[in-house]
Design a protein around this motif. Structure first.
Motif, PDB file in Angstrom:
ATOM      1  N   LYS A 200      13.538 -54.750 -19.674  1.00  0.00           N
ATOM      2  CA  LYS A 200      12.804 -53.756 -20.448  1.00  0.00           C
ATOM      3  C   LYS A 200      13.221 -52.325 -20.104  1.00  0.00           C
ATOM      4  CE  LYS A 200       8.619 -56.627 -20.856  1.00  0.00           C
ATOM      5  NZ  LYS A 200       8.526 -56.649 -22.334  1.00  0.00           N
ATOM      6  N   LEU A 201      14.100 -52.194 -19.121  1.00  0.00           N
ATOM      7  CA  LEU A 201      14.517 -50.867 -18.644  1.00  0.00           C
ATOM      8  C   LEU A 201      16.034 -50.764 -18.698  1.00  0.00           C
ATOM      9  CD1 LEU A 201      12.269 -50.683 -15.433  1.00  0.00           C
ATOM     10  CD2 LEU A 201      11.754 -49.704 -17.675  1.00  0.00           C
ATOM     11  N   PRO A 202      16.609 -50.592 -19.885  1.00  0.00           N
ATOM     12  CA  PRO A 202      18.070 -50.597 -20.001  1.00  0.00           C
ATOM     13  C   PRO A 202      18.761 -49.436 -19.299  1.00  0.00           C
ATOM     14  CG  PRO A 202      17.038 -49.941 -22.058  1.00  0.00           C
ATOM     15  CD  PRO A 202      15.932 -50.423 -21.181  1.00  0.00           C
ATOM     16  N   ASP A 203      17.996 -48.408 -18.926  1.00  0.00           N
ATOM     17  CA  ASP A 203      18.607 -47.262 -18.249  1.00  0.00           C
ATOM     18  C   ASP A 203      18.322 -47.265 -16.743  1.00  0.00           C
ATOM     19  OD1 ASP A 203      15.922 -46.815 -18.606  1.00  0.00           O
ATOM     20  OD2 ASP A 203      16.122 -44.706 -19.203  1.00  0.00           O
ATOM     21  N   CYS A 204      17.944 -48.426 -16.197  1.00  0.00           N
ATOM     22  CA  CYS A 204      17.653 -48.530 -14.775  1.00  0.00           C
ATOM     23  C   CYS A 204      18.480 -49.632 -14.119  1.00  0.00           C
ATOM     24  CB  CYS A 204      16.167 -48.831 -14.537  1.00  0.00           C
ATOM     25  SG  CYS A 204      15.056 -47.459 -14.961  1.00  0.00           S
ATOM     26  N   ALA A 205      18.758 -49.454 -12.839  1.00  0.00           N
ATOM     27  CA  ALA A 205      19.390 -50.473 -12.006  1.00  0.00           C
ATOM     28  C   ALA A 205      18.526 -50.681 -10.778  1.00  0.00           C
ATOM     29  CB  ALA A 205      20.799 -50.054 -11.603  1.00  0.00           C
ATOM     30  N   PHE A 206      18.640 -51.865 -10.179  1.00  0.00           N
ATOM     31  CA  PHE A 206      17.815 -52.235  -9.026  1.00  0.00           C
ATOM     32  C   PHE A 206      18.701 -52.408  -7.801  1.00  0.00           C
ATOM     33  CE2 PHE A 206      15.493 -55.880  -6.793  1.00  0.00           C
ATOM     34  CZ  PHE A 206      14.651 -55.026  -6.105  1.00  0.00           C
TER      35      PHE A 206
END
Length: 218
Positions: A72-78
Protein backbone atom coordinates in the motif's frame (compact mmCIF):
# COMPACT_ATOMS: atom_id res chain seq x y z
CA UNK A 1 8.26 0.23 35.31
CA UNK A 2 4.81 1.18 34.00
CA UNK A 3 1.16 1.73 34.88
CA UNK A 4 0.46 -1.80 33.63
CA UNK A 5 2.73 -3.37 36.25
CA UNK A 6 1.42 -0.96 38.87
CA UNK A 7 -2.16 -2.10 38.26
CA UNK A 8 -1.09 -5.75 38.49
CA UNK A 9 0.76 -5.17 41.76
CA UNK A 10 -1.90 -2.99 43.40
CA UNK A 11 -4.10 -5.85 44.73
CA UNK A 12 -1.10 -7.35 46.52
CA UNK A 13 0.19 -4.12 48.09
CA UNK A 14 -3.00 -2.76 49.62
CA UNK A 15 -1.41 -0.84 52.48
CA UNK A 16 1.65 0.53 50.73
CA UNK A 17 2.67 3.03 48.10
CA UNK A 18 3.76 2.12 44.60
CA UNK A 19 6.02 4.34 42.56
CA UNK A 20 6.32 4.12 38.78
CA UNK A 21 9.83 4.72 37.44
CA UNK A 22 10.45 4.13 33.76
CA UNK A 23 13.64 2.57 32.47
CA UNK A 24 16.10 4.99 30.94
CA UNK A 25 19.24 4.74 28.90
CA UNK A 26 21.75 7.06 27.29
CA UNK A 27 21.69 7.05 23.51
CA UNK A 28 25.05 7.64 21.87
CA UNK A 29 25.04 7.45 18.09
CA UNK A 30 28.30 7.04 16.19
CA UNK A 31 29.09 7.36 12.52
CA UNK A 32 28.15 4.17 10.72
CA UNK A 33 31.25 2.43 9.34
CA UNK A 34 29.68 -0.36 7.26
CA UNK A 35 30.00 1.17 3.79
CA UNK A 36 28.17 -1.71 2.13
CA UNK A 37 25.11 -1.07 4.28
CA UNK A 38 25.40 2.69 3.88
CA UNK A 39 25.40 2.31 0.09
CA UNK A 40 22.49 -0.15 0.14
CA UNK A 41 20.29 2.15 2.23
CA UNK A 42 21.38 5.22 0.24
CA UNK A 43 20.42 3.45 -2.97
CA UNK A 44 16.92 2.81 -1.66
CA UNK A 45 16.58 6.32 -0.25
CA UNK A 46 17.06 7.83 -3.72
CA UNK A 47 13.72 6.30 -4.73
CA UNK A 48 11.86 5.62 -1.50
CA UNK A 49 11.15 6.84 1.99
CA UNK A 50 13.00 4.55 4.40
CA UNK A 51 10.86 2.91 7.07
CA UNK A 52 13.13 1.02 9.43
CA UNK A 53 13.24 -0.98 12.62
CA UNK A 54 15.75 -2.75 14.85
CA UNK A 55 14.20 -5.86 16.29
CA UNK A 56 14.43 -9.54 17.03
CA UNK A 57 12.48 -11.20 14.23
CA UNK A 58 9.87 -13.35 15.92
CA UNK A 59 6.09 -13.58 15.84
CA UNK A 60 5.65 -11.31 18.84
CA UNK A 61 7.26 -8.40 16.99
CA UNK A 62 4.55 -8.44 14.28
CA UNK A 63 6.87 -7.54 11.43
CA UNK A 64 4.69 -9.30 8.85
CA UNK A 65 2.54 -6.16 9.09
CA UNK A 66 5.40 -4.11 7.64
CA UNK A 67 5.75 -6.49 4.71
CA UNK A 68 2.01 -6.37 4.08
CA UNK A 69 1.79 -2.59 4.29
CA UNK A 70 4.49 -2.07 1.65
CA UNK A 71 1.94 -3.13 -0.98
CA UNK A 72 0.00 0.00 0.00
CA UNK A 73 3.08 2.24 0.18
CA UNK A 74 4.70 2.26 -3.28
CA UNK A 75 7.02 5.11 -2.29
CA UNK A 76 8.43 3.37 0.80
CA UNK A 77 11.08 0.72 1.48
CA UNK A 78 11.60 -1.32 4.64
CA UNK A 79 14.99 -1.75 6.32
CA UNK A 80 15.19 -4.30 9.13
CA UNK A 81 18.12 -4.59 11.53
CA UNK A 82 17.90 -7.92 13.33
CA UNK A 83 17.62 -11.65 13.07
CA UNK A 84 15.39 -14.38 14.39
CA UNK A 85 13.29 -17.48 13.70
CA UNK A 86 10.73 -15.68 11.51
CA UNK A 87 13.21 -14.17 9.03
CA UNK A 88 12.73 -16.83 6.34
CA UNK A 89 8.95 -16.57 6.65
CA UNK A 90 9.08 -12.79 6.28
CA UNK A 91 11.30 -13.00 3.22
CA UNK A 92 8.89 -15.50 1.64
CA UNK A 93 5.99 -13.19 2.49
CA UNK A 94 7.79 -10.29 0.82
CA UNK A 95 8.11 -12.37 -2.35
CA UNK A 96 4.43 -13.28 -2.14
CA UNK A 97 3.41 -9.61 -1.85
CA UNK A 98 5.78 -8.54 -4.61
CA UNK A 99 7.74 -6.17 -2.37
CA UNK A 100 11.00 -8.11 -1.89
CA UNK A 101 12.93 -5.51 -3.89
CA UNK A 102 11.89 -2.90 -1.31
CA UNK A 103 12.93 -4.93 1.73
CA UNK A 104 16.48 -4.83 3.06
CA UNK A 105 17.32 -7.44 5.70
CA UNK A 106 20.63 -6.48 7.31
CA UNK A 107 20.73 -9.09 10.09
CA UNK A 108 21.90 -8.61 13.63
CA UNK A 109 24.14 -5.58 14.14
CA UNK A 110 25.79 -4.87 17.47
CA UNK A 111 25.66 -1.15 16.66
CA UNK A 112 22.04 -1.10 15.47
CA UNK A 113 21.52 2.33 16.99
CA UNK A 114 23.97 3.85 14.49
CA UNK A 115 21.58 3.00 11.65
CA UNK A 116 18.67 5.02 13.06
CA UNK A 117 19.62 8.39 11.52
CA UNK A 118 19.31 6.76 8.08
CA UNK A 119 15.58 6.07 8.61
CA UNK A 120 12.82 8.50 7.66
CA UNK A 121 10.45 6.66 10.02
CA UNK A 122 11.02 4.16 12.80
CA UNK A 123 8.28 1.56 13.23
CA UNK A 124 7.37 -0.84 16.04
CA UNK A 125 4.66 -3.33 15.05
CA UNK A 126 4.99 -5.27 18.27
CA UNK A 127 2.16 -7.21 19.92
CA UNK A 128 3.63 -7.11 23.43
CA UNK A 129 6.59 -5.63 25.28
CA UNK A 130 7.96 -5.59 28.81
CA UNK A 131 9.62 -2.18 28.56
CA UNK A 132 10.70 -1.26 25.01
CA UNK A 133 14.34 -0.20 25.15
CA UNK A 134 14.43 -0.05 21.34
CA UNK A 135 11.83 2.71 21.52
CA UNK A 136 14.04 4.68 23.92
CA UNK A 137 16.88 4.43 21.42
CA UNK A 138 14.62 5.66 18.60
CA UNK A 139 13.51 8.56 20.80
CA UNK A 140 17.12 9.46 21.57
CA UNK A 141 17.88 9.41 17.84
CA UNK A 142 15.08 11.92 17.13
CA UNK A 143 13.19 9.40 15.00
CA UNK A 144 9.67 10.01 13.80
CA UNK A 145 7.97 6.90 15.17
CA UNK A 146 4.95 4.79 14.31
CA UNK A 147 3.95 2.44 17.13
CA UNK A 148 1.31 -0.23 17.57
CA UNK A 149 -1.38 0.91 19.99
CA UNK A 150 -0.60 -1.63 22.70
CA UNK A 151 -0.98 -0.45 26.27
CA UNK A 152 2.68 -0.44 27.29
CA UNK A 153 3.68 1.82 24.40
CA UNK A 154 0.82 4.20 25.10
CA UNK A 155 1.96 4.36 28.73
CA UNK A 156 5.38 5.76 27.87
CA UNK A 157 4.91 7.60 24.55
CA UNK A 158 2.78 10.78 24.56
CA UNK A 159 0.25 11.10 21.74
CA UNK A 160 1.75 14.36 20.53
CA UNK A 161 5.21 12.79 20.08
CA UNK A 162 4.46 9.63 18.06
CA UNK A 163 1.88 8.16 15.70
CA UNK A 164 -0.09 5.19 16.99
CA UNK A 165 -1.78 2.76 14.62
CA UNK A 166 -4.37 0.09 15.33
CA UNK A 167 -2.56 -3.23 15.71
CA UNK A 168 -3.14 -5.57 12.74
CA UNK A 169 -4.99 -2.84 10.82
CA UNK A 170 -2.84 -2.44 7.72
CA UNK A 171 -4.73 0.62 6.47
CA UNK A 172 -4.16 2.29 9.84
CA UNK A 173 -0.46 1.44 9.66
CA UNK A 174 -0.20 2.85 6.14
CA UNK A 175 -1.90 6.15 6.98
CA UNK A 176 0.20 6.66 10.10
CA UNK A 177 3.44 5.97 8.26
CA UNK A 178 2.51 8.72 5.81
CA UNK A 179 1.73 11.05 8.73
CA UNK A 180 5.06 10.22 10.33
CA UNK A 181 6.87 11.02 7.09
CA UNK A 182 4.97 14.30 6.73
CA UNK A 183 5.61 15.30 10.37
CA UNK A 184 9.09 13.84 10.57
CA UNK A 185 10.99 16.85 11.88
CA UNK A 186 8.34 18.15 14.28
CA UNK A 187 7.57 14.79 15.85
CA UNK A 188 11.23 13.80 15.96
CA UNK A 189 12.06 16.90 17.99
CA UNK A 190 9.06 16.47 20.29
CA UNK A 191 9.97 12.88 21.00
CA UNK A 192 13.58 13.82 21.65
CA UNK A 193 12.46 16.44 24.18
CA UNK A 194 10.37 13.75 25.91
CA UNK A 195 13.39 11.44 25.89
CA UNK A 196 15.63 14.08 27.48
CA UNK A 197 13.16 14.82 30.25
CA UNK A 198 11.92 11.29 31.00
CA UNK A 199 13.88 8.45 29.40
CA UNK A 200 17.60 9.06 29.88
CA UNK A 201 19.72 7.16 32.38
CA UNK A 202 20.04 10.37 34.43
CA UNK A 203 16.27 10.85 34.48
CA UNK A 204 15.84 7.28 35.73
CA UNK A 205 18.57 7.70 38.37
CA UNK A 206 17.06 10.98 39.61
CA UNK A 207 13.67 9.34 39.97
CA UNK A 208 15.18 6.53 42.05
CA UNK A 209 17.09 9.07 44.15
CA UNK A 210 13.85 10.94 44.86
CA UNK A 211 12.25 7.66 45.91
CA UNK A 212 15.14 6.70 48.21
CA UNK A 213 15.11 10.14 49.82
CA UNK A 214 11.37 9.84 50.41
CA UNK A 215 11.86 6.46 52.06
CA UNK A 216 14.51 7.68 54.50
CA UNK A 217 12.83 11.00 55.36
CA UNK A 218 11.09 10.77 58.76
Amino acid sequence: LSKIQESLARPFIKNGNIEIIHNGRDVNIHELKNQKHIDAIAGLSKRYNIVGTASVINKRKGLEQMVQVLAKLPDCAFVCIGNGPELDALQSLAEQYGVADRCLWLGYQENAIDYLPLFDVYVMCTRSEGFPLAFIEAAGAKCSCVLSDIEILKCIAPDNCVHFYQLDNIDSLASNIYLAIKNRDVYGERLYEHYISCLTAIAMANNYLKLFNKLITP
